[in-house]
Write a protein that holds these residues in place. Structure first.
Motif, PDB file in Angstrom:
ATOM      1  N   ALA A   1     -47.006  10.986 -14.961  1.00 14.58           N
ATOM      2  CA  ALA A   1     -46.403  10.289 -14.206  1.00 14.58           C
ATOM      3  C   ALA A   1     -46.540   9.017 -14.254  1.00 14.58           C
ATOM      4  CB  ALA A   1     -47.519  10.778 -12.801  1.00 14.58           C
ATOM      5  N   PHE A   2     -45.357   8.295 -13.591  1.00 12.34           N
ATOM      6  CA  PHE A   2     -45.501   6.832 -13.833  1.00 12.34           C
ATOM      7  C   PHE A   2     -44.746   6.188 -12.449  1.00 12.34           C
ATOM      8  CE2 PHE A   2     -41.544   9.058 -15.273  1.00 12.34           C
ATOM      9  CZ  PHE A   2     -40.468   8.556 -14.449  1.00 12.34           C
ATOM     10  N   THR A   3     -44.887   4.885 -12.183  1.00 16.05           N
ATOM     11  CA  THR A   3     -44.517   4.186 -11.170  1.00 16.05           C
ATOM     12  C   THR A   3     -43.134   3.742 -11.062  1.00 16.05           C
ATOM     13  OG1 THR A   3     -46.735   3.405 -11.238  1.00 16.05           O
ATOM     14  CG2 THR A   3     -45.295   2.420  -9.641  1.00 16.05           C
ATOM     15  N   GLU A   4     -42.527   3.915  -9.782  1.00 10.61           N
ATOM     16  CA  GLU A   4     -41.229   3.397  -9.648  1.00 10.61           C
ATOM     17  C   GLU A   4     -41.552   1.975  -9.222  1.00 10.61           C
ATOM     18  OE1 GLU A   4     -39.893   6.361  -6.836  1.00 10.61           O
ATOM     19  OE2 GLU A   4     -38.963   7.516  -8.643  1.00 10.61           O
TER      20      GLU A   4
ATOM     21  N   PRO B   1     -35.131   5.112 -21.419  1.00 11.65           N
ATOM     22  CA  PRO B   1     -34.320   4.023 -20.759  1.00 11.65           C
ATOM     23  C   PRO B   1     -34.621   3.487 -19.338  1.00 11.65           C
ATOM     24  CG  PRO B   1     -33.065   5.949 -20.918  1.00 11.65           C
ATOM     25  CD  PRO B   1     -34.213   6.200 -21.627  1.00 11.65           C
ATOM     26  N   VAL B   2     -34.749   2.444 -18.970  1.00 13.74           N
ATOM     27  CA  VAL B   2     -35.056   2.185 -17.539  1.00 13.74           C
ATOM     28  C   VAL B   2     -33.356   2.216 -16.717  1.00 13.74           C
ATOM     29  CG1 VAL B   2     -35.364   0.216 -15.891  1.00 13.74           C
ATOM     30  CG2 VAL B   2     -36.771   0.490 -18.247  1.00 13.74           C
ATOM     31  N   ALA B   3     -33.609   2.519 -15.484  1.00 16.71           N
ATOM     32  CA  ALA B   3     -32.127   3.022 -14.845  1.00 16.71           C
ATOM     33  C   ALA B   3     -32.348   2.841 -13.409  1.00 16.71           C
ATOM     34  CB  ALA B   3     -31.729   4.349 -15.131  1.00 16.71           C
TER      35      ALA B   3
ATOM     36  N   TRP C   1     -44.027   0.452 -19.913  1.00 11.95           N
ATOM     37  CA  TRP C   1     -43.653   0.526 -18.439  1.00 11.95           C
ATOM     38  C   TRP C   1     -44.509   0.178 -17.352  1.00 11.95           C
ATOM     39  CZ3 TRP C   1     -39.350   0.253 -15.704  1.00 11.95           C
ATOM     40  CH2 TRP C   1     -39.181   0.468 -14.481  1.00 11.95           C
ATOM     41  N   GLU C   2     -45.651   0.654 -17.371  1.00 10.91           N
ATOM     42  CA  GLU C   2     -46.838   0.553 -16.542  1.00 10.91           C
ATOM     43  C   GLU C   2     -47.169  -0.844 -16.617  1.00 10.91           C
ATOM     44  OE1 GLU C   2     -48.278   2.586 -14.299  1.00 10.91           O
ATOM     45  OE2 GLU C   2     -46.594   3.919 -14.827  1.00 10.91           O
TER      46      GLU C   2
END
Length: 426
Positions: free
Chosen positions: A6-9, A34-36, A59-60
């Protein structure tokens, strides 16, 4: 390759029926993702990439950064791109011309040069299954009238020419209807964008009529015939490998029938998740595939594990550990959505041909497929007097009447178990 977690938006918004999120694009597993900006409307999704790639750990750190530092500067830049996309969404909605195709065109500055190209781009903005259907219809259209059709050249006579070719090629009313409805959606979007005139609309009364395919209301097996199929014993002269494959096909059909009419795409994604263990291993729960991308119509499907379902799990299911796929042998670890579509299609074909071989021996004069299992679930419970509300919710039919009506959990476990046991009670 990174293990998925899981990761944060960083940002998420809902504007009318459009949702946006600044997130990672996890469709193709990689060490750096990729970031999108993910944009969703009516179960269709596009990803507008920002140009940044990072690991989950990176990313975190970016999402948690605040006030100063390199990660905070990266975060600010990503948010600025997100706000640009959001502004374009708002503008298109205000102009009453929002579609994912229009948004993509506005963001990239690219505009379709003709109807055929527009159709192709429209198709590629859809999810895998829908995309293929739209591209198949475009290929059929192109084979009849040619490629690179101008917007101004689209007309009723062109659709009629296409219709004549499809009939000459022996395409059923059902297939023609699927193709025409895809074309109609494209034409409507062209008219909405001002690329075609309203008087070019080729469908409807006095024009090309989109016929309905044959009714499927009789595509079900009664309970006595289903029990006959359950008792099938392969002939001794069959090779063991083929005999085992036919028996397995029957069991997957039975799992679909006894498991709320699940289609094979659902079965392939079914997992032993939290509810299975909390229910004392008496129920399976998931969100049906067609509704996963929506934010306001999540439909909970709970499958009571009646004894006959447990027998199938014992024979063909994986070890019931948290987050294990129930039937991992279907996808065999595949994650690419295009390959998954191909695999499910092939398995459906295999099940259909094998189960029909059994039916021939049993004297069941029906051309069974997995669709029959779904129709049999609904029909036999209806005949048994089970409420329409339970049947609808059990099958994952979404409703916009209220959020709570989408949840089968309104029926207590003992009721769910009782209803599904009726699927084998004559």
């Amino acid at each position: 390759m990174q293990k998925k977690k899981a990761f944060t938006e960083i940002r998420k918004d809902r504007i009318e029926n459009v949702t946006l999120a600044l997130t990672l694009d996890t469709r193709r597993p990689a060490d750096k993702l990729p970031v999108a900006i993910r944009v969703n409307q009516n179960r269709e999704t596009i990803y507008y990439r920002t140009g940044l790639r990072c690991t989950l750990d990176e990313w975190e750190k970016i999402t948690k950064s605040a006030k100063r530092g390199t990660n905070f500067e990266i975060k600010k830049f990503q948010i600025a791109i997100y706000e640009k996309v959001k502004t374009n969404v708002v503008n298109l909605l205000n102009e009453d011309s929002f579609s994912l195709v229009n948004l993509k065109s506005r963001l990239t500055g690219h505009k379709s040069t003709n109807f055929s190209i527009f159709w192709n781009e429209f198709a590629n903005s859809k999810k895998v299954g829908t995309r293929r259907s739209y591209l198949n219809s475009l290929n059929s259209f192109t084979s009849a009238v040619g490629a690179n059709i101008d917007f101004s050249g689209m007309s009723q006579s062109m659709i009629e020419k296409w219709k004549d070719k499809m009939e000459k090629d022996g395409l059923s009313n059902t297939t023609q209807g699927i193709y025409f409805r895809a074309c109609r959606a494209v034409v409507n979007d062209c008219i909405r964008q001002g690329l075609m005139k309203r008087n070019q609309y080729p469908f409807g009364r006095g024009k090309v009529i989109i016929r309905r395919g044959r009714s499927r209301k009789d595509e079900f097996l009664d309970i006595s015939t289903i029990k006959k199929l359950m008792r099938f014993e392969p002939p001794e002269e069959w090779l063991k490998g083929y005999a085992d494959a036919v028996v397995e096909a029957i069991n997957f059909w039975m799992f679909s029938y006894l498991g709320n009419g699940l289609n094979l795409a659902d079965i392939a994604q079914l997992k032993y998740e939290k509810h299975y263990f909390e229910s004392g291993k008496t129920e399976l729960k998931f969100i049906r595939e067609k509704t996963k991308d929506t934010t306001d119509e999540d439909v909970e499907i709970i499958i009571p594990i009646i004894p006959e379902v447990q027998k199938i799990l014992d024979s063909y299911g994986d070890v019931p550990e948290p987050d294990n796929f129930v039937f991992p042998q279907i996808l065999n670890g595949e994650t690419d959505p295009f390959r998954i579509k191909d695999i499910v299609t092939q398995h459906n074909s295999n099940i259909r041909s094998r189960i029909q071989a059994a039916c021939k021996i049993l004297g069941i004069e029906k051309k069974l497929s997995m669709t029959w299992a779904r129709h049999s679930f609904a029909t036999n419970l209806t005949i048994a007097g089970v409420s329409e509300r339970y049947i609808s919710q059990a099958m994952g039919h979404s409703t916009k009447k209220s959020i709570t009506q989408g949840y089968i959990g309104l029926f207590p476990p003992e009721k769910r178990m009782k209803f599904n046991k009726m699927l084998l009670e004559e």
